[in-house]
Design an enzyme around this catalytic site. Structure first.
Site, PDB file in Angstrom:
ATOM      1  N   GLY A  15      -1.212  -1.232  -4.880  1.00 39.69           N
ATOM      2  CA  GLY A  15      -2.119  -2.043  -4.064  1.00 39.69           C
ATOM      3  C   GLY A  15      -2.858  -3.130  -4.808  1.00 39.69           C
ATOM      4  O   GLY A  15      -3.932  -3.552  -4.382  1.00 39.69           O
ATOM      5  N   SER A  16      -2.273  -3.619  -5.904  1.00 39.08           N
ATOM      6  CA  SER A  16      -2.996  -4.700  -6.585  1.00 39.08           C
ATOM      7  C   SER A  16      -3.049  -5.960  -5.718  1.00 39.08           C
ATOM      8  O   SER A  16      -4.066  -6.661  -5.705  1.00 39.08           O
ATOM      9  CB  SER A  16      -2.418  -4.981  -7.974  1.00 39.08           C
ATOM     10  OG  SER A  16      -1.049  -5.142  -7.910  1.00 39.08           O
ATOM     11  N   MET A  93       7.233  -0.509   1.133  1.00 38.45           N
ATOM     12  CA  MET A  93       8.587  -0.136   0.723  1.00 38.45           C
ATOM     13  C   MET A  93       9.462   0.351   1.874  1.00 38.45           C
ATOM     14  O   MET A  93      10.432   1.066   1.650  1.00 38.45           O
ATOM     15  CB  MET A  93       8.508   0.934  -0.386  1.00 38.45           C
ATOM     16  CG  MET A  93       7.766   0.468  -1.630  1.00 38.45           C
ATOM     17  SD  MET A  93       8.391  -1.098  -2.300  1.00 38.45           S
ATOM     18  CE  MET A  93       9.895  -0.508  -3.065  1.00 38.45           C
ATOM     19  N   LEU A  95      11.737  -0.927   5.358  1.00 39.82           N
ATOM     20  CA  LEU A  95      12.258  -2.077   6.102  1.00 39.82           C
ATOM     21  C   LEU A  95      11.552  -2.136   7.449  1.00 39.82           C
ATOM     22  O   LEU A  95      11.280  -1.106   8.059  1.00 39.82           O
ATOM     23  CB  LEU A  95      13.767  -1.909   6.322  1.00 39.82           C
ATOM     24  CG  LEU A  95      14.627  -2.061   5.069  1.00 39.82           C
ATOM     25  CD1 LEU A  95      16.074  -1.712   5.388  1.00 39.82           C
ATOM     26  CD2 LEU A  95      14.524  -3.487   4.537  1.00 39.82           C
ATOM     27  N   HIS A 112       7.392 -11.581  -2.919  1.00 35.70           N
ATOM     28  CA  HIS A 112       8.553 -11.029  -3.629  1.00 35.70           C
ATOM     29  C   HIS A 112       8.559 -11.573  -5.062  1.00 35.70           C
ATOM     30  O   HIS A 112       8.415 -12.784  -5.264  1.00 35.70           O
ATOM     31  CB  HIS A 112       9.838 -11.432  -2.900  1.00 35.70           C
ATOM     32  CG  HIS A 112      11.054 -10.836  -3.526  1.00 35.70           C
ATOM     33  ND1 HIS A 112      11.417  -9.520  -3.322  1.00 35.70           N
ATOM     34  CD2 HIS A 112      11.957 -11.351  -4.396  1.00 35.70           C
ATOM     35  CE1 HIS A 112      12.500  -9.259  -4.026  1.00 35.70           C
ATOM     36  NE2 HIS A 112      12.852 -10.349  -4.689  1.00 35.70           N
TER      37      HIS A 112
HETATM   38  C1  GRF Z   1       4.579  -6.601  -6.162  1.00 39.76           C
HETATM   39  O1  GRF Z   1       5.263  -6.859  -7.357  1.00 39.76           O
HETATM   40  C2  GRF Z   1       5.151  -7.446  -5.068  1.00 39.76           C
HETATM   41  O2  GRF Z   1       5.671  -8.647  -5.525  1.00 39.76           O
HETATM   42  C3  GRF Z   1       6.257  -6.575  -4.525  1.00 39.76           C
HETATM   43  O3  GRF Z   1       5.775  -5.271  -4.635  1.00 39.76           O
HETATM   44  C4  GRF Z   1       4.819  -5.180  -5.676  1.00 39.76           C
HETATM   45  C5  GRF Z   1       3.587  -4.547  -5.103  1.00 39.76           C
HETATM   46  O4  GRF Z   1       2.661  -4.201  -6.073  1.00 39.76           O
HETATM   47  N1  GRF Z   1       6.584  -6.968  -3.181  1.00 39.76           N
HETATM   48  P1  GRF Z   1       1.189  -3.760  -5.670  1.00 39.76           P
HETATM   49  O5  GRF Z   1       1.296  -2.474  -4.861  1.00 39.76           O
HETATM   50  O6  GRF Z   1       0.550  -4.867  -4.896  1.00 39.76           O
HETATM   51  O7  GRF Z   1       0.478  -3.493  -6.963  1.00 39.76           O
END
Ligand code: GRF
Length: 203
Positions: A15-16, A93, A95, A112
């Site tokens: 969730g960053s 994660m 679809l 992405h």
């Molecule tokens: C990120 O690298 C984003 O580009 C991809 O999934 C990752 C999610 O990371 N879609 P976080 O959960 O936001 O830390």
């Protein structure tokens, strides 16, 4: 009377990106509010982050449903109840199916970690690193029915240098994401984004 622009973030992991968007709202850099977190992972860090930020969450286990459309219909009800304006996928994660894609066409975006259309799908940073490209980066795009195929809203590139490792490249990508996603969300909140076919214009 104009109501605030309402954002729902969908996430499954650390969730960053969710946190970056919440921080941008708090700092006044996004004229709107994060009204909802949707997550398929009850024990994920992002669910804890939402709790700490006092943001509602809808957390579900896909195994409790007979198919994807059944849980997506519940998600739609949660979104409609809160009059959500924009869905922000941030490491979600699963679809998404036509249940969500059709209702939120032009109102659902994803981040992405590659320069699409190169390296769609999982492990995009590793794919780019292993391929040996000299430039990679981050793409924010609309979500359509395909895997990372929607119209591109913004991209930022980063060089892969000889001394880079997968770890150092991941950290470069993270640092782009920290500023890029909140900036794009702010464009939406300010009504600056228009979509015409595959062409996205920022006014
Ligand atoms: C990120 O690298 C984003 O580009 C991809 O999934 C990752 C999610 O990371 N879609 P976080 O959960 O936001 O830390």
């Amino acid at each position: 009377m104009s109501s605030r622009y309402k954002i729902a973030v969908f996430a499954s992991g650390s969730g960053s990106n969710f946190q970056n968007i919440v921080n941008a709202v708090v700092d006044g850099n996004i004229q709107g509010e994060v009204s909802l977190l949707v997550s398929n992972k009850p024990n994920s860090r992002v669910v804890e982050r939402a709790r700490q930020a006092n943001i509602d969450s809808f957390v579900f286990n896909p195994k409790d449903y007979k198919d994807r459309s059944e849980y997506e219909l519940e998600i739609v009800a949660e979104l409609e109840r809160r009059e959500i304006d924009l869905i922000v996928l941030a490491g979600y994660m699963l679809l998404v199916t036509p249940v969500l894609v059709e209702r939120y066409a032009g109102k659902m975006i994803n981040i992405h970690p590659s320069l699409l259309p190169s390296f769609p799908g999982l492990n995009a940073i590793g794919q780019a690193f292993d391929y040996g490209v000299k430039l990679t980066g981050v793409t924010v795009h609309f979500v359509d029915g395909g895997m990372d195929t929607g119209a591109i809203i913004a991209q930022e590139a980063v060089a892969i240098e000889a001394e880079d490792t997968l770890v150092s490249l991941e950290s470069k990508i993270r640092s782009i994401e920290t500023t890029l996603y909140p900036k794009v969300v702010s464009w939406f909140a300010d009504g600056r984004v228009t979509l015409d076919g595959r062409k996205v214009t920022i006014k």
